[in-house]
Write a protein that holds these residues in place. Structure first.
Motif, short mmCIF file in Angstrom:
data_model
loop_
_atom_site.label_atom_id
_atom_site.label_comp_id
_atom_site.label_asym_id
_atom_site.label_seq_id
_atom_site.Cartn_x
_atom_site.Cartn_y
_atom_site.Cartn_z
N GLY A 105 0.69 -1.23 0.03
CA GLY A 105 0.01 -0.15 -0.10
C GLY A 105 0.71 1.42 0.02
N ALA A 106 1.90 1.06 -0.08
CA ALA A 106 2.91 2.57 -0.17
C ALA A 106 3.08 2.99 -1.38
N ALA A 107 3.27 4.10 -1.75
CA ALA A 107 3.40 4.86 -3.05
C ALA A 107 4.73 5.68 -3.22
N VAL A 108 5.28 5.64 -4.05
CA VAL A 108 6.86 6.01 -4.07
C VAL A 108 6.84 7.33 -5.03
N PHE A 109 7.32 8.41 -4.92
CA PHE A 109 7.71 9.32 -5.90
C PHE A 109 8.81 9.84 -5.95
N VAL A 110 9.12 10.58 -6.89
CA VAL A 110 10.41 11.48 -6.98
C VAL A 110 9.94 13.04 -6.97
N ALA A 111 10.82 13.79 -6.34
CA ALA A 111 10.47 15.12 -6.17
C ALA A 111 11.67 15.88 -6.56
N SER A 112 11.63 17.23 -6.95
CA SER A 112 12.85 18.10 -7.46
C SER A 112 13.61 18.42 -6.24
N SER A 113 12.85 18.50 -5.02
CA SER A 113 13.94 18.64 -3.95
C SER A 113 13.14 17.97 -2.60
N VAL A 114 14.01 17.42 -1.78
CA VAL A 114 13.55 16.53 -0.77
C VAL A 114 14.46 16.97 0.47
N HIS A 115 13.92 18.01 1.50
CA HIS A 115 14.93 18.34 2.55
C HIS A 115 16.13 18.82 1.93
N GLY A 116 15.97 19.70 0.60
CA GLY A 116 17.11 20.35 0.04
C GLY A 116 17.93 19.43 -1.00
N PHE A 117 17.86 18.05 -1.09
CA PHE A 117 18.19 17.06 -1.84
C PHE A 117 17.63 16.97 -3.23
N SER A 118 18.41 17.05 -4.19
CA SER A 118 17.66 17.26 -5.68
C SER A 118 17.38 15.86 -6.12
N ASP A 119 16.20 15.80 -6.82
CA ASP A 119 15.69 14.70 -7.05
C ASP A 119 15.89 13.47 -5.93
N GLY A 120 15.20 13.91 -4.75
CA GLY A 120 15.02 12.77 -3.77
C GLY A 120 13.60 12.21 -3.87
N VAL A 121 13.43 11.32 -2.92
CA VAL A 121 12.42 10.27 -2.82
C VAL A 121 11.36 10.73 -1.75
N VAL A 122 10.12 10.54 -2.14
CA VAL A 122 8.97 10.72 -1.27
C VAL A 122 8.06 9.59 -1.12
N VAL A 123 7.86 9.24 -0.16
CA VAL A 123 7.02 7.87 0.33
C VAL A 123 5.80 8.34 1.04
N GLN A 124 4.57 7.99 0.51
CA GLN A 124 3.56 7.78 1.36
C GLN A 124 3.24 6.25 1.94
N GLY A 125 3.16 5.95 3.07
CA GLY A 125 3.19 4.56 3.51
C GLY A 125 1.55 4.03 3.61
N ALA A 126 1.67 3.05 3.91
CA ALA A 126 0.24 2.26 4.06
C ALA A 126 -0.63 2.91 4.93
N GLU A 127 0.14 3.52 6.04
CA GLU A 127 -0.78 4.13 7.20
C GLU A 127 -1.18 5.65 6.86
#
Length: 241
Positions: free
Chosen positions: A124-146
């Protein structure tokens, strides 16, 4: 693993040689033009090597040149679902608000500045890429099953490596592979087992990472039906290739 680890090569070493069945620069170029942004190079190399594939029966990767589990179609479909969802309902504060750790005034999906859905798990988790994550370029964002949102300031290759070795990379209490040896936390020798079957509709190759003690059990099952990824298009297209 040290700060200088080549996580892309570590992933390749763990998963074994890729078949590159659909590697096609033109397909990536077309998708990136549609999105208005480039996708991370390490992510594209991993997808080219193995996708479309389900890794360890959990993590699904699609490919832009495949007619089944097509990445472009999955991104469009998932982005529409996310845009209409109550994605903010589980946010408790700035620490788990993707608008904050991605530095976005508002959150969008499948857009140049927004979150691009690139993978999903059967948990049930979804994985994304974002232009900036905590200032890191092309970082990963996740929404977990909860419903919990987490920003990972790292490359996709590092995220995938950590996911495969059992770290909680897809939300709270999400560790899927606890395979570090007890003796000093040393990693075991990995073997790769690939389930194979005829090219029938709705089936997909699966990579299984296992220790020697479990590979025999896994090898008794040579076919496996896919689990459609959570929040990814439920349209099923028969294999035509």
């Amino acid at each position: 693993m040290t700060a200088m680890t080549d996580y892309l090569q570590a992933v390749f070493a763990m998963l074994g040689p890729g078949e590159e069945r659909y590697a096609d620069p033109a397909a990536w170029l077309s998708l990136e033009e549609e999105l208005g942004r480039t996708l991370p190079g390490d992510y594209k190399q991993i997808v080219d090597a193995y996708a479309p594939v389900q890794i360890n029966g959990h993590l699904t990767l699609s490919h832009p040149a495949s007619s089944w589990w097509n990445l472009g179609e999955e991104i469009r479909s998932a982005s529409e679902v996310w845009a209409d969802s109550k994605w903010q309902s589980s946010i408790t504060g700035p620490d788990d608000d993707p608008r904050v750790f991605c530095q976005l005034p508002q959150l969008s999906f499948g857009t140049t500045e927004g979150l691009i859905p690139i993978a999903a798990t059967d948990q049930g988790a979804a994985v994304f890429v974002a232009s900036s994550v905590h200032g890191f370029s092309d970082g990963v964002v996740v929404q977990g099953a909860e419903g919990d949102w987490v920003g990972h300031p790292m490359t996709f290759a590092e995220w995938l490596y950590r996911h495969l070795v059992g770290e909680e990379m897809t939300g709270w209490d999400s560790a899927a592979f606890c395979i570090a040896c007890e003796a000093g936390g040393r990693m075991p020798n990995y073997r790769r087992f690939t389930c194979k079957w005829p090219s029938t509709p709705y089936r997909i190759p699966r990579l299984v990472i296992a220790q020697d003690t479990t590979i025999r059990r896994l090898s008794t099952s040579t076919t496996c039906r896919i689990s459609r990824p959570h929040r990814i298009s439920t349209r099923q297209t028969p294999i035509t290739q």
